[in-house]
Design a protein around this motif. Structure first.
Motif, PDB file in Angstrom:
ATOM      1  N   GLU A 109      64.632  74.483  22.373  1.00 34.95           N
ATOM      2  CA  GLU A 109      65.921  75.118  22.318  1.00 34.95           C
ATOM      3  C   GLU A 109      65.571  76.487  21.945  1.00 34.95           C
ATOM      4  N   PHE A 110      64.466  76.454  21.296  1.00 35.17           N
ATOM      5  CA  PHE A 110      63.882  78.160  20.880  1.00 35.17           C
ATOM      6  C   PHE A 110      63.665  78.962  21.842  1.00 35.17           C
ATOM      7  N   ALA A 111      63.399  78.322  23.051  1.00 34.47           N
ATOM      8  CA  ALA A 111      63.159  79.480  24.240  1.00 34.47           C
ATOM      9  C   ALA A 111      64.447  79.919  24.516  1.00 34.47           C
ATOM     10  N   LEU A 173      74.399  86.634  23.715  1.00 36.43           N
ATOM     11  CA  LEU A 173      75.723  87.012  23.062  1.00 36.43           C
ATOM     12  C   LEU A 173      76.958  86.115  23.311  1.00 36.43           C
ATOM     13  N   LEU A 174      77.786  86.436  22.578  1.00 42.94           N
ATOM     14  CA  LEU A 174      78.949  85.259  22.637  1.00 42.94           C
ATOM     15  C   LEU A 174      80.255  86.298  23.265  1.00 42.94           C
ATOM     16  N   GLY A 254      81.467  81.518  28.743  1.00 38.23           N
ATOM     17  CA  GLY A 254      80.494  80.466  29.005  1.00 38.23           C
ATOM     18  C   GLY A 254      79.122  80.901  28.656  1.00 38.23           C
ATOM     19  N   VAL A 255      78.278  79.977  28.291  1.00 38.99           N
ATOM     20  CA  VAL A 255      76.939  80.101  28.076  1.00 38.99           C
ATOM     21  C   VAL A 255      76.000  80.448  29.198  1.00 38.99           C
ATOM     22  N   TRP A 256      76.446  80.334  30.478  1.00 36.69           N
ATOM     23  CA  TRP A 256      75.686  80.562  31.634  1.00 36.69           C
ATOM     24  C   TRP A 256      75.370  82.254  31.662  1.00 36.69           C
ATOM     25  N   GLN A 257      75.997  82.947  30.740  1.00 36.72           N
ATOM     26  CA  GLN A 257      75.922  84.400  31.054  1.00 36.72           C
ATOM     27  C   GLN A 257      74.743  84.673  30.253  1.00 36.72           C
ATOM     28  N   ILE A 258      74.048  83.952  29.516  1.00 38.44           N
ATOM     29  CA  ILE A 258      73.079  84.495  28.640  1.00 38.44           C
ATOM     30  C   ILE A 258      71.743  84.427  29.633  1.00 38.44           C
ATOM     31  N   PRO A 259      70.697  84.468  29.244  1.00 38.83           N
ATOM     32  CA  PRO A 259      69.321  84.412  30.121  1.00 38.83           C
ATOM     33  C   PRO A 259      69.107  82.888  30.316  1.00 38.83           C
ATOM     34  N   ASN A 260      69.006  82.309  31.528  1.00 41.16           N
ATOM     35  CA  ASN A 260      68.566  81.026  31.643  1.00 41.16           C
ATOM     36  C   ASN A 260      69.823  80.112  31.106  1.00 41.16           C
ATOM     37  N   PHE A 264      69.902  76.146  29.790  1.00 39.96           N
ATOM     38  CA  PHE A 264      70.052  75.842  28.123  1.00 39.96           C
ATOM     39  C   PHE A 264      71.370  74.802  28.292  1.00 39.96           C
ATOM     40  N   TYR A 265      72.074  74.902  29.039  1.00 40.43           N
ATOM     41  CA  TYR A 265      73.359  74.081  28.801  1.00 40.43           C
ATOM     42  C   TYR A 265      73.179  72.591  29.174  1.00 40.43           C
TER      43      TYR A 265
END
Length: 580
Positions: A109-111, A173-174, A254-260, A264-265
């Protein structure tokens, strides 16, 4: 949230001490050392658990410290591999496996850089004062420890801002729609006088054995610390949020916006459900469950004689004043009365009940508008603080009576309090199990506990039964909207509309729920996945044992190892059935 102690027997009466116990003791020492490290690294969590050695400090959130903890986790995994798992007793093989699984997920998860989002609308440094409500203030040292936390607050704030700046830089970000709630929460800290600060609350009263001059000294020190450390820190946070962070936050959700973010999801779905189910599979399961529960709801609607469409029935429930209290005091009194209805029947479902009691308290007023209907705070380690079932009294006219029974069964008993307190009272299991756990089990049990209202005869009123179905529908809807938002890239309004169309929740609750899923991707998947597994195992046990099935024995097996991944739970139940 769970306690973990070595199991002296397995559900299947297998002898554990097949090798010299020195091996297990060595593993125990490893776990003890790592637990001590984790407490030292997270003083707030340590304080929450009742460990008072670190009550004078905050967690080090500097980027260097975060990276060092990650390097430590990797090293600990390598150290664990130095034990010969095959030579360990069976109970310690389970401890080994659970520890390895937990740390492998932490490392993976850290990545994705979630540490760069240290706060959201549900909590963070803007609500740090709430920690005081979980602490004991009995001695001068207790007050001095809190003063030291106040004095160290600017460093804690600067480190928090440093992580947020990293979030801006890396686009971790959120959405702005949820972060826009935070400045108003910070405003609650920007009080005109130090005495009005929520951080000053411990200094408003003292034990009688602290002399008045000492009380005056501590009060003056608190005022100085708040004036010179706390207030400037929050002004800095407010400026940063408004000028830098909110303009950088995502316009979409949506978390899809952060890198990878897609990867992650998928990892989060695996983490929170403890299964290999993909987001697409979870979404389809949610749709099927929504359809099934809707059929049961239609049966109740027919039973109460309502003439109209499903949507019209939901409107009726949301608007008819018979279903609502008008004052916070009435609502709180009713919640407390629920426990007196539930508690007497527990002996029919459980052979063992927790020794630790629980209290029912209001959610702090400053946080109530932006949080959900209720939540549970586990007891402190060592019994210095009971469990607390927190209920939201904000806008009581929006909190239906027909939901209250199912909610109380979930958050208090036989739900979270019963399960978590029993886990803390287990035998010799390592602390990482005793006070940790798996969301699919913990929340799956909570949702399953709602269904036990049938066994306890608590859903006599059909509206209460509809409330229970509403809560089950709520968790089925979560499977659809959480995957919809984070995997299928739904917009926020689509998720809100889907929720409102299928569950009799008030719009205020629905919006807060959707915004919760936005900042806790994947967590909402755990409830229904875990509950379905427990129901599946109960059906299997009843089918296999027939008239010999004892619900109290079944519950003892389910709860007897603390919170475990669902595959381990299934193995425990199957071992028990084989032994029977």
């Amino acid at each position: 949230m769970l306690q973990k102690n070595r199991l002296l027997t397995v559900l299947g009466a297998v002898t554990l001490w097949s090798v010299p116990p020195v091996l297990a003791q060595t593993l125990d020492s490893f776990f003890t050392k790592e637990w001590a490290y984790q407490l030292a690294q997270d003083p707030v969590e340590a304080s929450t658990l009742g460990e008072r050695r670190y009550n004078d400090r905050w967690q080090d959130l500097s980027l260097k410290a975060v990276q060092n903890r990650h390097a430590h986790d990797r090293a600990v995994l390598k150290e664990l591999q130095g034990f010969n798992r095959a030579e360990l007793p069976i109970a310690d093989q389970l401890n080994y496996d659970l520890f390895e699984r937990e740390y492998q997920l932490k490392v993976a998860e850290f990545a994705y850089g979630g540490y760069r989002i240290p706060l959201n609308q549900r909590g963070g440094i803007q609500t740090a004062h709430e920690l005081a409500d979980l602490l004991q203030f009995n001695t001068v040292k207790d007050y001095e420890d809190w003063l030291n936390r106040l004095r160290r607050f600017p460093v804690y704030m600067d480190q928090t801002l440093g992580l947020m700046q990293e979030g801006v830089r890396t686009r971790t970000l959120l959405p702005s729609v949820v972060m826009a709630r935070v400045p108003a929460q910070v405003d609650q800290q920007l009080v005109p006088t130090p005495e009005a600060s929520p951080f000053y609350k411990p200094f408003r009263s003292f034990p009688k054995d602290i002399p008045p001059p000492e009380q005056a000294r501590l009060q003056q020190a608190a005022k100085t610390a708040i004036q010179t450390r706390i207030l400037p820190s929050y002004r800095k946070l407010k400026t940063f949020l408004v000028q830098k962070y909110l303009p950088a936050s995502f316009a979409s959700v949506g978390v899809w916006q952060i890198p990878n973010g897609d990867k992650f999801y998928t990892l989060l779905a695996r983490k929170y459900t403890t299964t290999a189910m993909t987001p697409a599979q979870i979404h389809e399961l949610g749709l099927a469950e929504v359809k099934r529960i809707r059929g049961e709801m239609d049966t109740v609607i027919q039973k109460v004689g309502f003439k109209g469409t499903f949507a019209e029935f939901l409107t009726f429930l949301r608007t008819d004043q018979r279903f609502y209290y008008q004052t916070p005091e009435e609502l709180l009194t009713s919640y407390r009365a629920m426990s007196r209805r539930i508690d007497p029947g527990l002996v029919t479902l459980f052979k063992t009940l927790p020794r630790m009691p629980y209290a029912i308290e209001p959610i702090p007023a400053a946080a109530a508008p932006d949080t959900t209907t209720a939540y549970y705070q586990q007891p402190a380690a060592g019994g210095s603080r009971a469990g607390i079932y927190y209920v939201n009294l904000y806008k009581p006219e929006s909190r239906p009576k027909y939901e209250m029974m199912a909610l109380s069964l979930h958050e208090a008993v036989p739900g979270h309090h019963l399960q978590i307190a029993l886990a803390q009272e287990l035998g010799e299991i390592p602390n990482f199990r005793r006070y940790g756990g798996y969301t699919a089990f913990i929340e799956g049990w909570g949702l399953y506990a709602e269904s036990l209202g049938e066994d306890l005869g608590l859903y006599i009123d059909p509206y209460d039964k509809f409330g229970q179905l509403t809560y089950e529908m709520w968790r089925a809807v979560r499977l659809v909207v959480d995957t919809g938002l984070h995997h299928y890239r739904w917009d926020r309004q689509k998720a809100i509309d889907y929720f409102l169309a299928n569950a009799a929740k008030q719009k205020l609750d629905v919006i807060n729920e959707i915004d919760r899923y936005l900042v806790m991707p994947g967590q909402a998947l755990a409830y229904k996945i875990g509950e379905r597994k427990i129901q599946e195992l109960r059906t299997r046990a009843r089918s296999r044992l027939g008239d010999k099935f004892d619900i109290r024995e079944f519950h003892g097996v389910v709860l007897g190892s603390g919170a475990v991944p669902l595959d381990i739970l299934e193995r425990n139940v199957d071992n028990w059935l084989a032994a029977r």
